[in-house]
Design an enzyme around this catalytic site. Structure first.
Site, PDB file in Angstrom:
ATOM      1  N   VAL A  24      -4.070   0.571   2.386  1.00 24.63           N
ATOM      2  CA  VAL A  24      -2.078   0.837   3.264  1.00 24.63           C
ATOM      3  C   VAL A  24      -2.462   1.750   3.460  1.00 24.63           C
ATOM      4  O   VAL A  24      -1.740   1.772   4.264  1.00 24.63           O
ATOM      5  CB  VAL A  24      -1.671  -0.180   1.814  1.00 24.63           C
ATOM      6  CG1 VAL A  24      -1.691   0.776   0.576  1.00 24.63           C
ATOM      7  CG2 VAL A  24      -0.280  -0.028   2.825  1.00 24.63           C
ATOM      8  N   TYR A  25      -2.965   2.909   2.746  1.00 22.64           N
ATOM      9  CA  TYR A  25      -2.362   3.984   2.794  1.00 22.64           C
ATOM     10  C   TYR A  25      -2.347   4.453   4.592  1.00 22.64           C
ATOM     11  O   TYR A  25      -3.986   4.736   5.380  1.00 22.64           O
ATOM     12  CB  TYR A  25      -3.454   5.467   2.544  1.00 22.64           C
ATOM     13  CG  TYR A  25      -3.047   5.005   0.884  1.00 22.64           C
ATOM     14  CD1 TYR A  25      -1.802   4.593   0.089  1.00 22.64           C
ATOM     15  CD2 TYR A  25      -3.184   6.047   0.020  1.00 22.64           C
ATOM     16  CE1 TYR A  25      -1.507   4.105  -0.761  1.00 22.64           C
ATOM     17  CE2 TYR A  25      -3.202   5.447  -1.547  1.00 22.64           C
ATOM     18  CZ  TYR A  25      -1.896   4.919  -2.271  1.00 22.64           C
ATOM     19  OH  TYR A  25      -1.877   5.168  -3.852  1.00 22.64           O
ATOM     20  N   SER A  26      -1.736   5.192   5.308  1.00 19.20           N
ATOM     21  CA  SER A  26      -1.738   5.191   6.966  1.00 19.20           C
ATOM     22  C   SER A  26      -2.343   4.020   7.460  1.00 19.20           C
ATOM     23  O   SER A  26      -3.181   4.356   8.665  1.00 19.20           O
ATOM     24  CB  SER A  26      -2.395   6.983   7.059  1.00 19.20           C
ATOM     25  OG  SER A  26      -1.535   7.414   6.490  1.00 19.20           O
TER      26      SER A  26
END
Length: 321
Positions: free
Chosen positions: A58-60
């Site tokens: 989900v990061y960036s």
């Protein structure tokens, strides 16, 4: 660099958190560093002896995994690094675009491996608990991911200790692959994990890799100071309260008296706890990496520890959702 065991693996006692690196136009981390600015920090971490890297799908919106994978493929041998990622958060709109169902886990491990440019991850973690999904479904799916060779080990992240205990019991009862790590919220400003989760991990031999060990940067600057991240970090704004100001001031006092950075003080306090395996450090400035490495050799006196801990007051549970 010092190394310790996470399950059977040797990991550096500092883990580089990759949430700081990602396309700022993707996802909700507008403060993240784009790829060309990220790569020097990843290279410097490797040069310092760090071999443990933690990211998440989900990061960036996946771009953190992309940047992480390309840099590690360019700068290191795959077998020399311990690569961790996570699953749970929303990756696309519509049904089955998030969560810990069998369908979601099987789709997201393949998506993560594609973005990372590898055929396996060393540690595959559930990013949070997912109450609507039967626990047995999640745990068997994770077991099957390991048996397929797509992950070497599995871990968990912030949840209640009773939930983690239930998961460990269910894994053992069914002969499924067991969680080997807990990535939880733990720092000088938030010590609620000391009540149940940390003793559970110590008892069960679970590695502890705390996120936000510097309290979203609160512990390294004056309480009223702001940054580009603090001004846009809605989640971070829910974690700490005004009474934590006194602890921040204690950190500043100890750092000034000892002639070291506040980060070294805060990290040294965390690292002295034998249940902590490797805090996850975010680095966007060269000095931050140096502070993290230096903290491994910095020791607080018992009087300093008492001073740092004296202002703590109980907090509501923060970070589980």
């Amino acid at each position: 660099m010092r190394y310790t065991k996470l399950a059977g693996m040797d990991v550096s006692e500092i883990c580089l958190g990759m949430m700081s690196y990602g396309d700022p136009a993707r996802g909700n981390h507008s403060w993240s560093l784009p790829e060309e600015e990220s790569r020097p920090f990843i290279k410097a971490a490797l040069d310092a002896g760090i071999n443990f890297f933690d990211t998440a799908n989900v990061y960036s919106n996946g771009s953190s995994e992309e940047i992480t994978g390309r840099a590690l493929n360019d700068f290191a041998r795959r077998e020399d690094v311990v690569l961790a990622t996570k699953v749970h958060g929303r990756m696309r709109e519509g049904a089955n675009g998030s969560g810990l169902s069998r369908k979601a886990i099987f789709a997201e491990i393949d998506n993560s491996l594609r973005r990372l440019g590898t055929d396996y991850v060393d540690l595959y973690q559930i990013h949070r608990f997912d109450p609507p999904v039967p626990l047995e479904e999640t745990l068997e799916a994770l077991h099957d991911v390991v048996k397929s060779g797509k992950a070497r080990y599995i871990g968990a992240s912030s949840m209640y200790a009773w939930q983690f205990a239930k998961a460990l019991f269910t894994q053992r009862a069914n002969g499924w692959t067991r969680f080997v790590s807990m990535q939880n919220h733990y720092n000088l400003l938030y010590r609620e994990e000391e009540r149940e989760m940390l003793p559970l991990c110590a008892d069960q031999g679970i590695a502890v890799i705390p996120w936000s060990p510097l309290a979203r940067g609160r512990l390294v600057r004056d309480w009223d100071a702001t940054t580009a991240r603090t001004e846009t970090d809605e989640f971070g704004s829910t974690l700490y309260v005004e009474s934590d100001r006194a602890i921040v001031e204690k950190v500043a006092e100890v750092a000034s008296a000892r002639g070291v950075s506040r980060a070294q003080v805060a990290l040294a306090w965390l690292l002295r706890n034998p249940v902590v395996t490797a805090p996850i450090i975010g680095v966007t400035k060269p000095a931050q990496l140096g502070d993290a490495v230096a903290a491994l050799e910095f020791e607080l006196t018992e009087d300093e520890v008492r001073s740092l801990e004296s202002a703590y007051a109980p907090h509501r549970i923060a970070g589980h959702v």
